[in-house]
Design a protein around this motif. Structure first.
Motif, PDB file in Angstrom:
ATOM      1  N   CYS C 136       0.845  -1.173   0.000  1.00  0.00           N
ATOM      2  CA  CYS C 136       0.000   0.000   0.000  1.00  0.00           C
ATOM      3  C   CYS C 136       0.885   1.229   0.000  1.00  0.00           C
ATOM      4  CB  CYS C 136      -0.911   0.012   1.224  1.00  0.00           C
ATOM      5  SG  CYS C 136      -0.038   0.189   2.773  1.00  0.00           S
ATOM      6  N   PHE C 137       0.398   2.254  -0.646  1.00  0.00           N
ATOM      7  CA  PHE C 137       1.139   3.503  -0.557  1.00  0.00           C
ATOM      8  C   PHE C 137       0.175   4.660  -0.391  1.00  0.00           C
ATOM      9  CE2 PHE C 137       0.764   2.695  -5.159  1.00  0.00           C
ATOM     10  CZ  PHE C 137       0.189   3.872  -5.603  1.00  0.00           C
ATOM     11  N   HIS C 197       3.350   6.136  -8.890  1.00  0.00           N
ATOM     12  CA  HIS C 197       2.400   6.040  -7.780  1.00  0.00           C
ATOM     13  C   HIS C 197       1.422   7.217  -7.709  1.00  0.00           C
ATOM     14  CE1 HIS C 197       5.272   3.034  -5.653  1.00  0.00           C
ATOM     15  NE2 HIS C 197       4.751   2.578  -6.766  1.00  0.00           N
ATOM     16  N   LEU C 198       1.957   8.440  -7.761  1.00  0.00           N
ATOM     17  CA  LEU C 198       1.042   9.584  -7.733  1.00  0.00           C
ATOM     18  C   LEU C 198       0.164   9.563  -8.985  1.00  0.00           C
ATOM     19  CD1 LEU C 198       0.300  12.055  -6.030  1.00  0.00           C
ATOM     20  CD2 LEU C 198       1.803  13.404  -7.480  1.00  0.00           C
ATOM     21  N   GLY C 199       0.749   9.075 -10.084  1.00  0.00           N
ATOM     22  CA  GLY C 199       0.018   8.973 -11.335  1.00  0.00           C
ATOM     23  C   GLY C 199      -1.164   8.022 -11.248  1.00  0.00           C
ATOM     24  N   GLN C 265       5.517  11.075   0.565  1.00  0.00           N
ATOM     25  CA  GLN C 265       4.741  10.121  -0.216  1.00  0.00           C
ATOM     26  C   GLN C 265       5.557   8.881  -0.509  1.00  0.00           C
ATOM     27  OE1 GLN C 265       3.427  10.830  -4.400  1.00  0.00           O
ATOM     28  NE2 GLN C 265       3.871   8.641  -4.367  1.00  0.00           N
ATOM     29  N   ASN C 266       5.123   7.756   0.057  1.00  0.00           N
ATOM     30  CA  ASN C 266       5.796   6.499  -0.249  1.00  0.00           C
ATOM     31  C   ASN C 266       4.943   5.349   0.256  1.00  0.00           C
ATOM     32  OD1 ASN C 266       7.767   4.861  -1.334  1.00  0.00           O
ATOM     33  ND2 ASN C 266       9.427   6.129  -0.554  1.00  0.00           N
ATOM     34  N   GLY C 267       5.518   4.153   0.293  1.00  0.00           N
ATOM     35  CA  GLY C 267       4.690   2.984   0.589  1.00  0.00           C
ATOM     36  C   GLY C 267       5.123   2.233   1.825  1.00  0.00           C
ATOM     37  N   LEU C 285       4.220   7.196  13.299  1.00  0.00           N
ATOM     38  CA  LEU C 285       3.986   7.007  11.868  1.00  0.00           C
ATOM     39  C   LEU C 285       2.531   6.747  11.544  1.00  0.00           C
ATOM     40  CD1 LEU C 285       7.068   4.747  11.146  1.00  0.00           C
ATOM     41  CD2 LEU C 285       6.783   7.135  10.479  1.00  0.00           C
ATOM     42  N   ALA C 286       2.094   7.356  10.468  1.00  0.00           N
ATOM     43  CA  ALA C 286       0.755   7.083   9.961  1.00  0.00           C
ATOM     44  C   ALA C 286       0.788   7.248   8.451  1.00  0.00           C
ATOM     45  CB  ALA C 286      -0.247   8.048  10.568  1.00  0.00           C
ATOM     46  N   MET C 287      -0.200   6.695   7.777  1.00  0.00           N
ATOM     47  CA  MET C 287      -0.275   6.884   6.336  1.00  0.00           C
ATOM     48  C   MET C 287      -1.684   7.341   5.974  1.00  0.00           C
ATOM     49  SD  MET C 287       0.521   4.300   3.194  1.00  0.00           S
ATOM     50  CE  MET C 287       2.225   3.943   3.509  1.00  0.00           C
ATOM     51  N   ILE C 288      -1.770   8.420   5.184  1.00  0.00           N
ATOM     52  CA  ILE C 288      -3.089   8.898   4.790  1.00  0.00           C
ATOM     53  C   ILE C 288      -3.267   8.752   3.280  1.00  0.00           C
ATOM     54  CG2 ILE C 288      -3.356  10.511   6.725  1.00  0.00           C
ATOM     55  CD1 ILE C 288      -2.474  12.754   4.802  1.00  0.00           C
TER      56      ILE C 288
END
Lengths: 294, 304, 428
Positions: C136-137, C197-199, C265-267, C285-288
């Protein structure tokens, strides 16, 4: 001393030229100096502060050299060693085999010989791109002794590929030189009952020495710096040469450590410069001879 | 002529015949390697240019399709013109610089040997390494102006020109020095006595006498320019890209050799055959340059 | 002296072939894994060594440099000792290499799978490749720094709130001692995070709207504006100037690791480096999700999927195929194998998988549990993916240097027309 009207301006002119060329020379070696300087800088400073001295927070000491040694999970000394082995073995093989072939071709001068000679001349003008895709496959299929022995895709056997692809220029240069060598000595040797093999190694080879050096230098310069041929031909699961290694690091994933890359580039230039300083005369002569012939 | 015939017949009995028994030893190794390393891949390459294949072992013959695809590929056409322009510009600049340096270094100024050594030095550095050295320098300079060598075709073009000049001026200089040293001094002295200016001597006497060197260097730098690969790959690798109306990429600083390489490896399986066809076209181009050169130098030799 | 050198040379040349041992035609077979993920190289080498130590079967792991996987695979598949285990991660790869794929249906390793979701089949229903990890990223957040700046994670719900927080942090960067985003360098070492990824933003939303089931010949680009929203936010709210991004040379991971920025931005694959190399704690750490201004994005989840699918070379020797299959099932069943796989890949979809201690993957599951939609990896449909992305990167470089509308048009061209051109190149 009576001043000579034409001499004084001549002398100043020469002094100005010397001064001018001294400055030019300093500019000329700057790029190499820059590599040396940046190899002592921490990664991010190579891009942001390319022209500054490594000092204070940007100074990395020898850490770039240390990390560079095992960068990309491949020890640098291994690729350096393979580069060395390939260069030495290939150049030696080319020199021996092509000088022998060229002597035969020049002396026997049959239809067969002429055909080979013109094929060699032809191969000189064929760019590598023409054969590269098929050459990789060939080297992966053919073994050293036909169907037996190691494949031609190792550093120890790739000299055969170099001999095959690089034979043209060498044969051309040797043959040109042999034609200008008078027959008298070889005839005398033949009358004394000396066989062709001994004649070649004891009489012809010493005469060929200047050409041997010229061709040797040209081959060494070519093979040491070659990127594409070993990249495509060598078994990449096991072997890298220095140019391949440097290209691999620059293209890699994660983060490119520019400091370490510069350190490796610096390390790869040092042997070249040492070699150049030692053999400078021969190199320059060899290049002049090679260019005039080829 | 009689004399030569007898010499030839003497050599034939004394030398030719015994050598012939040893032919396998003298020519054999080189010939075998030549077949493996050149002849077989060469002919196989020509065959594959008429095939569609994914790996070189599963080729299917399809005729001329690859060639028509190659010639209609806008990227390839662009690469051709870009390469030709690059070769010509680099040819002119390298030779002017090299000749000028050689000219001054043969005037007996102090330190000539040292200068010669320094100018030749970059020639020993390999193309990949050269590319990375200069990409560091150019980006170091251009980043002060908030740009990069990858941003503009002009930067990439002139960057590569500077790079090859740095690399090759020393090489051509050596050839010119050899040529200049062979110019008969009495001719130059005679001109001086006649009151010819330095410029006149250069144009009327020196240059005509070094014509053979000029021919060699011209062809050498031309074919070097056409065959350039490593430096191109390491410096810009084709960046920046332009997009044609149909969306196909034109890598504006990509030269022929790199275009062939990229076509073969970075696209789908159809393009392998196209890449090999491009390689054949490239070969014809470079080979004709080389053969013209051989012809030109040969004729000079005969005339002399 | 001279004679000595010559003698040495002759000896060297004579013994050279001895060093080049002919490959012994072993009965047991061996494994050659052409690895796709450079950042996993070290762990995979360890894995290979462990297997060899345990069973005596030789396992070679070779890693292709970034952006060169197809190049390397093309070259290596032509060789006699071709890779026995390689990556076929998307539909285009199935088209190209499908003939070379061994049918994995019913093999021991395939039977260990917990889901069919990541498997790829060809037109005839052959199981060409099986997923070996899913990832997941999104945008990684340093919650400590966020708190220092006076915000909570729950303050960020959509693009508008993300933008407000990021711009505020960027404005106060010098006072706070950290910035909003890490650098978005466009050199090959990190441009894939953005072109790839952003794409996924414009590709995913379009794929949902149009119900993609295979690679569409053309792209509409309806959601490119959303891609631009987030990209503008990245590059204009970071410590480095946008017009230096093309040069690159930045180390975003280190910036985040050293707590110089809040957003990165990463995974999930970054988890190992961030916690071990830089000592960040789970609680920090968290990922949104990618909040980019799409309607209803408050219900967005992380980008989950995989392009990591194993294929076995059907044209390899019988013994090598068997050795490879054995190795694969060892990796997903043994204690050592699952441990190492979990360490480098995070979550693997196999029954005996070791539970990854990965905060990010846990959060991906949390989002799903809360009913947020998963942004699947629509970029797996990209035709000639490496060429297409290289074009996008080049266009983005022009835009970063000078953020004008005209330059954004070029990025659009690279996306939309570039897609059509690559589709055409790949399919005729």
């Amino acid at each position: 001393m009576i001043s000579h009207p034409g001499l004084a301006p001549e002398r100043t002119r020469k002094m100005i030229l010397t001064a001018l060329f001294s400055i030019l020379c300093i500019i000329y070696v700057l790029p190499v100096f820059m590599v040396a300087m940046n190899s002592f800088k921490l990664n991010t400073y190579v891009k942001t502060d390319t022209f500054g001295w490594p000092r204070g927070e940007s100074f990395a000491g020898f850490s770039n050299f240390v990390t560079g040694m095992t960068f990309g999970n491949y020890p640098f000394f291994k690729s350096a060693m393979y580069s060395f082995v390939i260069t030495v073995l290939s150049s030696a093989l080319i020199l021996i085999c092509t000088s022998m072939a060229a002597w035969y071709i020049a002396r026997v001068d049959s239809l067969f010989c002429r055909a080979i000679y013109y094929l060699c001349v032809f191969s000189m003008v064929v760019p590598f791109q023409m054969v590269m895709f098929t050459l990789a496959k060939t080297a992966d299929t053919v073994r050293l002794f036909g169907f037996w022995g190691p494949k031609l895709n190792t550093p120890w056997t790739i000299p055969v590929i170099y001999l095959g692809f690089g034979a043209g220029l060498a044969v051309f240069m040797f043959a040109g030189f042999v034609k200008s060598v008078p027959l008298a000595m070889e005839e005398a040797a033949a009358i004394d009952g000396c066989g062709p093999v001994r004649t070649f190694f004891q009489i012809v080879l010493p005469v060929l020495k200047p050409t041997l050096i010229s061709v040797g230098i040209l081959e060494i310069m070519w093979i040491w710096n070659d990127y594409l041929l070993p990249y495509l031909v060598l078994d990449r699961t096991m072997y890298m040469t220095m140019p391949i290694h440097i290209q691999y690091l620059k293209g890699s994933y994660g983060t490119v450590d520019l400091g370490a890359t510069m350190a490796l580039i610096f390390l790869s230039i040092i042997p070249v410069i040492v070699f150049y300083l030692i053999c400078q005369k021969h190199i320059i002569k060899g290049v002049a001879a090679g260019a005039v012939k080829g | 002529m009689k004399h030569r015939d007898s010499a030839a017949s003497l050599s034939s009995t004394l030398i030719r015949r015994p050598i012939r028994h040893w032919g396998w030893l003298f020519v054999g190794p080189m010939l075998l390697a030549f077949c493996v390393g050149f002849l077989y891949p060469f002919f196989r390459g020509i065959y594959l240019s008429f095939c569609r294949f994914r790996t070189t072992s599963d080729a299917v013959f399809i005729g001329l399709g690859n060639y028509s695809r190659a010639l209609t590929d806008p990227g390839f056409v662009h690469a051709f013109w870009y390469t030709a322009l690059f070769a010509v510009v680099s040819l002119v600049i390298i030779n002017l610089l090299a000749f000028a340096v050689a000219y001054f270094l043969t005037q007996g100024i102090k330190g000539s040997n040292l200068f010669r050594t320094v100018f030749f030095m970059p020639n020993l550095i390999g193309g990949i390494v050269l590319g990375y050295i200069w990409s560091m320098i150019f980006d170091g300079i251009l980043s002060k102006y908030n740009t990069s060598i990858l941003m503009k075709t002009e930067y990439g073009f002139w960057g590569l020109i500077i790079l090859v000049c740095w690399q090759q001026v020393g090489y051509m200089m050596i050839i010119y020095i050899a040529g200049l040293q062979a110019v008969p001094t009495d001719m130059i002295e005679a001109a001086n006595i006649d009151g010819a200016s330095r410029w006149q001597t250069l144009i009327r006497i020196t240059i005509p006498n070094v014509m053979p060197s000029i021919t060699i260097c011209t062809f050498l730098s031309l074919s070097n320019g056409f065959k350039l690969f490593d430096q191109n790959l390491a410096l810009t690798a084709g960046q920046p890209y332009l997009f044609a109306a149909d969306g196909s990429q034109i890598r504006t600083t990509e030269m022929l050799a790199l275009n062939i390489y990229n076509t073969f490896y970075s696209q789908n399986s159809v393009s392998r055959g196209v890449a090999q066809a491009k390689a054949v076209i490239f070969f014809v181009l470079v080979a004709s340059l080389g053969l013209i050169q051989l012809f030109a130098t040969r004729r000079k030799e005969v005339q002399q | 002296m001279k004679k000595l050198i010559i003698a040495l040379l002759v000896v060297l040349m004579a013994i050279a072939p001895i060093f080049a041992q002919p490959v012994t035609e072993a009965q047991t077979g061996s494994v050659y894994w052409l690895n796709f993920k450079p950042e996993s190289d070290a762990v995979l080498q360890e894995l290979a060594a462990a297997y060899t130590a345990e069973t005596g079967v030789a396992v070679k792991v070779v890693t292709a440099a970034s952006g060169t996987y197809q190049t390397t695979l093309t070259a290596e598949m032509d060789k006699e000792a071709a890779p026995t285990l390689f990556v076929v991660g998307n539909a285009a790869a199935v088209d190209t290499w499908g003939d070379y794929c061994y049918d994995l249906k019913g093999t021991a390793v395939a039977n260990e799978l917990t889901t069919d979701a990541y498997n790829l089949y060809d037109a005839n229903g052959k199981l060409c490749s099986i997923g070996y990890c899913y990832e997941c990223f999104g945008i990684i957040v340093n919650t400590d720094l966020l708190a220092k700046a006076g915000y909570k994670l729950s303050d960020i719900k959509n693009f508008a709130t993300l933008k407000k927080v990021a711009e505020d942090i960027h404005a106060r960067a010098s006072k706070l001692g950290f910035d909003a985003f890490t650098s978005s360098g466009m050199d090959p070492s990190s441009s894939w995070r953005f072109s790839g990824h952003l794409g996924n933003i414009p590709l995913y939303y379009e794929s949902v709207a149009d119900g993609w089931t295979e690679c569409p010949p053309t792209l509409k680009g309806t959601y490119l504006q959303n891609f631009k929203n987030l990209w503008d936010l990245y590059i204009n709210n970071a410590a480095v100037a946008p017009n230096t991004l093309a040069v690159g040379g930045y180390d975003a991971e280190a910036e985040f690791g050293k707590q110089q920025a809040v957003f990165y931005q990463n995974g999930n694959w970054e988890y190992d480096a961030l916690t071990t190399k830089y000592g960040l704690k789970d609680s920090q750490l968290a990922m949104i999700p990618f909040y980019c201004g799409v309607e209803g994005e408050e219900k967005a989840g992380l980008n989950c999927g995989t392009e990591n699918c194993w294929a076995v070379n059907a044209r390899a020797k019988e013994a090598d195929i068997k050795a490879t299959l054995d190795f694969m099932s060892w990796m997903v069943t043994s204690a050592k194998g699952t441990e190492l796989l979990a360490k480098t890949f995070g979550a693997i979809p196999y029954k005996k998988a070791a539970a990854p201690a990965n905060v990010f993957l846990a959060q991906a599951n949390e989002y799903s549990a809360k009913g947020h939609y998963v942004m699947t990896w629509a970029f797996n449909y990209t035709p000639n993916v490496e060429t297409w992305r290289a074009g996008v990167v080049s266009a983005m470089n022009q835009y970063d240097a000078n953020q004008t509308d005209a330059n954004w048009e070029t990025v659009k061209t690279a996306f939309i027309q570039g897609w059509a051109a690559q589709y055409k190149a790949a399919n005729n």
